[in-house]
Scaffold this motif. Structure first.
Motif, PDB file in Angstrom:
ATOM      1  N   MET A 164       0.823  -1.220   0.000  1.00 13.96           N
ATOM      2  CA  MET A 164       0.000   0.000   0.000  1.00 13.96           C
ATOM      3  C   MET A 164       0.859   1.274   0.000  1.00 13.96           C
ATOM      4  O   MET A 164       0.376   2.353  -0.347  1.00 13.96           O
ATOM      5  N   ILE A 165       2.123   1.150   0.399  1.00 12.56           N
ATOM      6  CA  ILE A 165       2.975   2.343   0.534  1.00 12.56           C
ATOM      7  C   ILE A 165       3.036   3.125  -0.777  1.00 12.56           C
ATOM      8  O   ILE A 165       2.970   4.358  -0.785  1.00 12.56           O
ATOM      9  N   SER A 166       3.096   2.414  -1.900  1.00 11.25           N
ATOM     10  CA  SER A 166       3.238   3.105  -3.193  1.00 11.25           C
ATOM     11  C   SER A 166       1.987   3.921  -3.536  1.00 11.25           C
ATOM     12  O   SER A 166       2.051   4.817  -4.379  1.00 11.25           O
ATOM     13  N   THR A 167       0.854   3.657  -2.876  1.00  9.56           N
ATOM     14  CA  THR A 167      -0.375   4.411  -3.178  1.00  9.56           C
ATOM     15  C   THR A 167      -0.477   5.683  -2.324  1.00  9.56           C
ATOM     16  O   THR A 167      -1.347   6.510  -2.549  1.00  9.56           O
ATOM     17  N   VAL A 168       0.420   5.817  -1.344  1.00  6.80           N
ATOM     18  CA  VAL A 168       0.370   7.001  -0.465  1.00  6.80           C
ATOM     19  C   VAL A 168       1.069   8.162  -1.183  1.00  6.80           C
ATOM     20  O   VAL A 168       2.188   8.006  -1.686  1.00  6.80           O
TER      21      VAL A 168
END
Ligand SMILES: [Zn+2]
Length: 454
Positions: A315-319
């Protein structure tokens, strides 16, 4: 009557990793460290060559600290029939379990080299059944004439130098020596009266930034990245560097020195190790102990997200940017950092911050040396991100620091052996020791033995 002592440099000679020394003393065969060689790939074939000694005949293994390049071949020693004792400080024993389990998770997948049999749960269990933890400075009597103790090396939690006192003379193996003052650890113990010194030399040819400078550089790097609205990616060693970085970031956040942005601590191993730091709080320095007693959330401040599960990591890449991602492994040879590098290196707004030693041939070293295209998980990745190296966060003493360390015991030293450094670094330091201190010094080769007279 004179007696002789033989030291064999089985590993960690002419190279930084793979620490492994054999000491034959007073009828005992003693090892100092049994570490993995870390290079191009973690399953570097040379690790699986037979040891140059008979594992069954080793009486005691002394472990300086829990980094994999000092403990990673213990399961191999067990597999080859070692039944002696393993001694270290108490925190080293506690930290070594997750470190070896993590190594088992990576290496036991390699069935061609029988690594599944070497890194078996059974061998890890046997390792810890033989392992005993001690306090710093506690005296361990090996024979009536041979006494051993652990001195504080200040390198990572529980790290130790190993002092052998035999017939009134002293041999000291430094292990890795800390870059004191550390934000969280007590300083390296000062040593005097040493006769023979076996010392690390990772940064024998270089000096680091000062502590104030490194904090300013870190702050500046974070601010520059924030202005570019990028992601700051920090590959870090799970053990110690991660916890020190969190400690520094905690201070920067709480003193409003950096703008607010999400910080992802994306290393399950580092998260697990951080819990051990909390259990062994009494081994930290006064400032860290004080901070921990007033701030229960040390290592857990506003904006910090510890992403244990892989779905959270993805999910980090969507932040949205700007943000900071801290992940292992420290030399980008594996672990979650690899995916982040593939994702973030091609964008010129992002920053890759290297804070630790990068072994020759590792992806981390190639990026540091300025390679513009890097092979990551079978893909060519363009490197356009800013690459910043900050050696002040290194856990190792620099060249001047190593000289100062020797100076304290210069008067009694008969010989210095430089180990755990690349040849260029060891040679440079050897010359500096000869020129500045007038001491007898050598940088032994792998497999070489020396005889000392006592
Ligand atoms: Zn180390």
């Amino acid at each position: 009557m004179e007696k002789t002592v033989k030291i064999t440099f089985c590993g960690g000679a002419g190279t930084v990793t793979g620490s492994n020394f054999l000491l034959e003393i007073d009828g005992k065969s003693i090892l100092v460290d049994c570490g993995l060689i870390q290079g191009m790939k973690v399953a570097d074939d040379v690790n699986w060559d037979p040891f140059i000694y008979d594992s069954k005949k080793i009486d005691v293994l002394f472990v300086t600290h829990a980094h994999v390049d000092h403990v990673g071949r213990i399961p191999k020693l067990i597999n080859e029939g070692f039944q002696g004792k393993i001694y270290s400080t108490k925190p080293t024993k506690a930290l070594a379990l997750p470190m070896l389990e993590d190594t088992m998770g990576i290496l036991s997948k390699n069935t061609d080299k029988n690594l599944d049999k070497i890194y078996s749960a059974e061998n890890i269990k046997t390792t810890f059944s033989l392992w005993q933890g001690f306090e710093y400075h506690e005296k361990i009597q090996i024979t009536p004439e041979l006494e051993v103790s652990f001195l504080n090396a200040g390198h990572i939690l529980g790290s130790a130098m190993i002092l052998f006192t035999y017939r009134g003379k002293k041999i000291l193996f430094t292990g890795d020596l800390g870059n004191s003052p550390s934000p969280i650890l007590p300083d390296t113990d000062k040593v005097t009266d040493i006769d023979y010194l076996i010392m690390e030399s990772v940064y024998g040819d270089r000096n680091h930034e000062s502590r104030d400078d490194r904090r300013k550089f870190l702050e500046q790097t974070i601010e520059d990245n924030y202005k570019r609205k990028g992601t700051l990616v920090i590959p870090t060693f799970s053990l110690e560097r991660s916890q020190e970085l969190l400690f520094e970031l905690n201070e920067l956040v709480e003193n409003n020195r950096i703008p607010f942005m999400p910080i992802f601590f994306d290393s399950p191993l580092a998260i697990r190790l951080t819990e051990i730091f909390k259990q062994y709080k009494s081994y930290l320095n006064e400032a860290a102990q004080k901070a921990m007693s007033t701030d229960k959330h040390l290592f857990n401040f506003a904006g910090l997200h510890s992403t244990l599960r892989s779905e959270e990591s993805k999910m980090i890449s969507t932040v949205p940017n700007p943000k900071i991602v801290i992940a292992g492994s420290g030399m980008s040879t594996g672990g979650r950092i690899v995916h982040h590098e593939r994702h973030y290196l091609p964008d010129a707004n992002n920053t890759l911050l290297l804070t630790g030693y990068q072994s020759v041939g590792t992806p981390g070293r190639l990026i540091q040396e300025g390679l513009k295209t890097i092979r990551i998980t079978n893909e060519n990745v363009e490197v356009r991100a800013h690459i910043v190296t900050l050696t002040g966060y290194s856990g190792h003493r620099d060249s001047d620091g190593l000289i100062n360390f020797i100076e304290d015991t210069q008067d009694t030293l008969k010989k210095v052996f430089l180990v755990m450094g690349e040849p260029k670094s060891a040679m440079f330091l050897a010359q500096k020791i000869r020129d500045n201190l007038g001491l007898d010094v050598s940088a032994p080769e792998q497999g070489q033995s020396v005889i000392l007279t006592f």
